[in-house]
Write an enzyme that holds these catalytic residues in place. Structure first.
Site, mmCIF file in Angstrom:
data_model
loop_
_atom_site.group_PDB
_atom_site.id
_atom_site.type_symbol
_atom_site.label_atom_id
_atom_site.label_comp_id
_atom_site.label_asym_id
_atom_site.label_seq_id
_atom_site.Cartn_x
_atom_site.Cartn_y
_atom_site.Cartn_z
ATOM 1 N N PRO A 177 -8.618 9.027 2.905
ATOM 2 C CA PRO A 177 -7.304 8.467 3.220
ATOM 3 C C PRO A 177 -7.341 7.164 4.011
ATOM 4 O O PRO A 177 -6.623 6.217 3.689
ATOM 5 C CB PRO A 177 -6.617 9.588 4.015
ATOM 6 N N GLY A 214 0.296 9.673 4.139
ATOM 7 C CA GLY A 214 -1.096 9.870 3.773
ATOM 8 C C GLY A 214 -1.987 8.744 4.242
ATOM 9 O O GLY A 214 -2.413 8.697 5.404
ATOM 10 N N CYS A 215 -2.259 7.809 3.339
ATOM 11 C CA CYS A 215 -3.252 6.780 3.636
ATOM 12 C C CYS A 215 -2.777 5.747 4.655
ATOM 13 O O CYS A 215 -3.590 5.177 5.379
ATOM 14 C CB CYS A 215 -3.692 6.104 2.333
ATOM 15 N N VAL A 216 -1.468 5.500 4.720
ATOM 16 C CA VAL A 216 -0.971 4.581 5.750
ATOM 17 C C VAL A 216 -1.160 5.194 7.128
ATOM 18 O O VAL A 216 -1.682 4.551 8.049
ATOM 19 C CB VAL A 216 0.504 4.215 5.504
ATOM 20 N N SER A 248 -4.869 5.353 8.091
ATOM 21 C CA SER A 248 -5.375 4.015 8.426
ATOM 22 C C SER A 248 -4.829 3.545 9.765
ATOM 23 O O SER A 248 -5.527 2.876 10.541
ATOM 24 C CB SER A 248 -4.991 3.021 7.323
#
Length: 216
Positions: free
Chosen positions: A121, A150-152, A155
């Site tokens: 992710p 998720g990935c935001v 990160s």
């Protein structure tokens, strides 16, 4: 019962602000989120997020701010995504050769834009992103992308953990449902980043670029 904003007031309400040398990240704007036949289809939230991110990208480029794109790139077996691939069945959309793994329509990396390939992710986990940003002299990251929950979010947490001032542009992030989208924006803003609106980001880019602006 108090609402969330009232409950958090005076506890989680600091702002980190913009850094002196930001980089703009476009996280996982893949065709998978725009293909109605794909389990990852995210509807209107993905459409509006990409439109906003493309405007921010144009403004960043005009101001000389580095632009970095991420994509999910998997081994044909998915083994390099480990337990993430085991848990999240829709990751099959990112197997080699799948059209859904390609960048979304309207997003073509420029020759001077770094593309980070990832399997998990976070854009930072298992990649060279943190060291590259440091080598570039960047002290902050501005996040856009899919999906917010998720990935935001992953990160965002890792960007903060690596010591970068972290900002998330509300209009330039999207998710398949408004509930997770809003809840994660709220939580990121409380603990890890400043969630800002697009006008504030464009104004900062114009300032850093010596007055060059791109209209929202």
């Amino acid at each position: 019962m108090t609402d969330a904003a009232e409950n958090y007031a005076g506890v989680y309400d600091r702002s980190v602000g913009f850094g002196a040398r930001p980089a703009l990240l476009l996280i996982d704007f893949a065709h998978a989120y725009y293909d109605e036949s794909c389990p990852l289809f995210a509807g209107e939230g993905a459409v509006t997020a990409l439109a906003a991110a493309l405007k921010l990208r144009a403004a960043a480029r005009a101001a000389g701010i580095p632009v970095i794109l991420t994509r999910v790139g998997l081994h044909p077996s998915g083994i390099d995504a480990g337990r993430f691939y085991e848990k999240a069945a829709p990751l099959e959309a990112f197997l080699p050769g799948r059209a859904t793994a390609e960048f979304a329509g309207g997003l073509v990396p420029e020759a001077d834009e770094l593309v980070i390939s990832k399997q998990y992710p976070s854009a930072f986990f298992g990649t060279s992103l943190a060291s590259t940003l440091t080598a570039m002299g960047c002290d902050s990251v501005i996040l856009t992308g899919l999906t917010t929950s998720g990935c935001v979010r992953a990160s965002c947490v890792d960007a903060m953990s690596h010591g970068f001032r972290t900002l998330v542009v509300r209009e330039a992030c999207g998710d398949r449902h408004a509930g997770p989208h809003e809840a994660n924006l709220f939580d990121m803003n409380a603990k890890y980043a400043d969630v800002i609106d697009m006008d504030a980001c464009l104004a900062e880019f114009a300032k850093l670029g010596g007055g060059v602006s791109v209209s929202a």
